[in-house]
Design an enzyme around this catalytic site. Structure first.
Site, PDB file in Angstrom:
ATOM      1  N   HIS A 100     -38.333  -8.304 -10.994  1.00  0.00           N
ATOM      2  CA  HIS A 100     -36.956  -8.714 -10.716  1.00  0.00           C
ATOM      3  C   HIS A 100     -36.305  -9.132 -12.016  1.00  0.00           C
ATOM      4  CE1 HIS A 100     -37.651  -8.376  -6.502  1.00  0.00           C
ATOM      5  NE2 HIS A 100     -38.785  -9.020  -6.683  1.00  0.00           N
ATOM      6  N   TYR A 145     -28.115 -10.135 -13.926  1.00  0.00           N
ATOM      7  CA  TYR A 145     -28.734  -8.829 -14.133  1.00  0.00           C
ATOM      8  C   TYR A 145     -28.524  -8.233 -15.532  1.00  0.00           C
ATOM      9  CZ  TYR A 145     -28.894  -9.392  -9.088  1.00  0.00           C
ATOM     10  OH  TYR A 145     -29.109  -9.889  -7.840  1.00  0.00           O
TER      11      TYR A 145
END
Ligand SMILES: O=C1C[C@@](O)(C(=O)O)C[C@@H](O)[C@@H]1O
Length: 134
Positions: free
Chosen positions: A86, A9
């Protein structure tokens, strides 16, 4: 953000990502609102409140991507183009992450570009909404 698995992330905080998105929106001449909640109902409420006043949605639904049917219905009901984002490439991860219940509601999905996925989605969506050639 900024505290989750960096490998998947990245290291930017949510504020920093939102700042980059807002800068790009400003450059594109687009009005945006960034909204985050850990609660599916709050996301549904936000979409319902926006009915009639939003032209498109860029969404990273986190794990709700994989099972959030209320969110899916709210996105469908919003009746505007949706781009699913995403940070990580969900198709290169665990089997359960590869399926998105939102994908058939969305115009497109961007996965694996990190925070740049949001600005790419915003730019594409703004272009598509503002251009009758599609
Ligand atoms: O919370 C997240 C983040 C995510 O949506 C991503 O941005 O890569 C992928 C999801 O599987 C996960 O639950």
């Amino acid at each position: 953000m900024g505290r989750r698995d960096r490998h998947h992330y990245g290291v930017l905080t949510l504020d920093e990502i939102n700042r980059r998105i807002s800068e790009r929106a400003h450059a594109l001449g687009v009005d945006i609102e960034c909204f985050q909640s850990n609660h599916e109902g709050a996301l549904v409420d936000k979409l319902q409140e926006g009915a009639g006043s939003i032209d498109g949605v860029v969404i990273n639904a986190g794990a709700l991507t994989h099972y959030g049917l209320s969110l899916k219905d709210a996105l469908t009901d919003a009746g505007v183009p949706v781009v699913e984002v995403h940070l990580s490439n969900i198709h290169a991860r665990e089997e359960w992450r590869r399926h998105s219940v939102l994908a058939d509601t969305a115009l497109a999905q961007i996965a694996g570009l990190g925070w740049r996925g949001y600005t790419a989605a915003l730019e594409a969506l703004a272009g598509i909404i503002g251009d009758e050639t599609g």
